[in-house]
Design an enzyme around this catalytic site. Structure first.
Site, PDB file in Angstrom:
ATOM      1  N   ASP A  51       0.800  -1.215   0.000  1.00 50.08           N
ATOM      2  CA  ASP A  51       0.000   0.000   0.000  1.00 50.08           C
ATOM      3  C   ASP A  51       0.835   1.268   0.000  1.00 50.08           C
ATOM      4  O   ASP A  51       0.332   2.354  -0.305  1.00 50.08           O
ATOM      5  CB  ASP A  51      -0.953   0.022   1.202  1.00 50.08           C
ATOM      6  N   HIS A 145      36.615  -3.570   3.419  1.00 46.01           N
ATOM      7  CA  HIS A 145      35.354  -2.850   3.616  1.00 46.01           C
ATOM      8  C   HIS A 145      35.108  -2.606   5.106  1.00 46.01           C
ATOM      9  O   HIS A 145      35.845  -3.094   5.963  1.00 46.01           O
ATOM     10  CB  HIS A 145      34.184  -3.630   3.016  1.00 46.01           C
ATOM     11  N   LYS A 149      29.682  -4.589   6.723  1.00 43.46           N
ATOM     12  CA  LYS A 149      29.401  -5.288   5.462  1.00 43.46           C
ATOM     13  C   LYS A 149      29.295  -6.782   5.721  1.00 43.46           C
ATOM     14  O   LYS A 149      30.224  -7.412   6.227  1.00 43.46           O
ATOM     15  CB  LYS A 149      30.480  -4.990   4.423  1.00 43.46           C
TER      16      LYS A 149
END
Length: 251
Positions: A51, A145, A149
């Protein structure tokens, strides 16, 4: 060379951000700078519902591997062109691509949206072709990283390895040292490191007894990834099918 026209905003869009972590916030900043409106922000605690998916021109999905496929299903069902930056779901790419076709929808996925990284991809492919004739050199890779992560090796590292495998006859697989995976014959060793507050670094080495050839991409911040994701959303807005960042940049 990336054409400057690609980086120019094409039109105003109402954008949904599905995944509103550090990357989502960086994308929001760039999108607003380029004149777009963020009409929906979704997190793991506030997942999207059908919705909510009305009057949206494009969605940019940067969530987690556990939720990405459900998010993509909802977005495709709603007929929303979708840019997916989440990695770790390529095993389902064929099924997702079929759904895009069935819905006459649009989806653009990439392991990395940075324009610099996509240039790096091209350099990687070209170097692998050259090194295919140099049997004295062995290839390995390191990716670094941030601690949050979840996937290791990174999606970018896997893309780089797949490019090398496609262009170098000595390799047909990759494995990740950091995850204690066993070495495989004709495999590219990827060392996956996680450190605090690191946007992302990828290093490819070709090493012989005589010397080492290295290519490296180091992100200074998240701005390059965010800009690429917004540019991708602008590009896919009026298209149908499944695309990658290489289609956007066309080089």
């Amino acid at each position: 060379m990336v054409k400057s026209a690609i980086l120019q905003r094409r039109y105003y869009m109402k954008i949904a951000l599905v995944g509103y972590g550090k990357m989502g916030k960086a994308i929001e900043e760039i999108a607003v700078e380029r004149g777009h409106e963020i009409v929906l922000r979704s997190t793991s605690k506030t997942p999207i519902t059908p919705d909510q998916l009305k009057n949206i021109d494009a969605a940019i999905e940067f969530s987690i591997p556990d939720t990405v496929l459900n998010n993509v299903d909802l977005l495709l069902d709603a007929g929303i062109p979708t840019v997916v930056g989440t990695t770790g779901w390529n095993h389902a790419l064929a099924a997702v691509s079929q759904k895009v076709a069935n819905k006459n929808g649009a989806l653009l996925h990439a392991s990395n949206f940075s324009i610099g990284v996509n240039i790096f991809f091209k350099v990687n492919q070209y170097l692998a072709k050259i090194m295919n004739t140099q049997e004295s050199y062995a290839c390995d890779m390191t990716e670094i990283h941030h601690m949050q992560k979840l996937d290791a090796p990174s999606g970018t590292a896997i893309t780089l390895a797949e490019q090398i495998i496609a262009n170098h006859d000595a390799y047909n697989a990759h494995f990740c040292e950091e995850n204690n995976e066993k070495a495989v014959e004709n495999g590219i060793n990827i060392t996956a490191l996680r450190e605090p507050e690191v946007p992302g670094t990828h290093i490819i080495n070709y090493t012989s007894e005589i010397d080492t050839i290295t290519i490296k991409h180091e992100a200074h911040n998240r701005k390059g990834f965010a800009l690429g994701a917004v540019v991708a959303a602008e590009w896919i807005h009026d298209k149908k099918g499944v695309f990658t960042m290489q289609d956007v940049l066309n080089f």
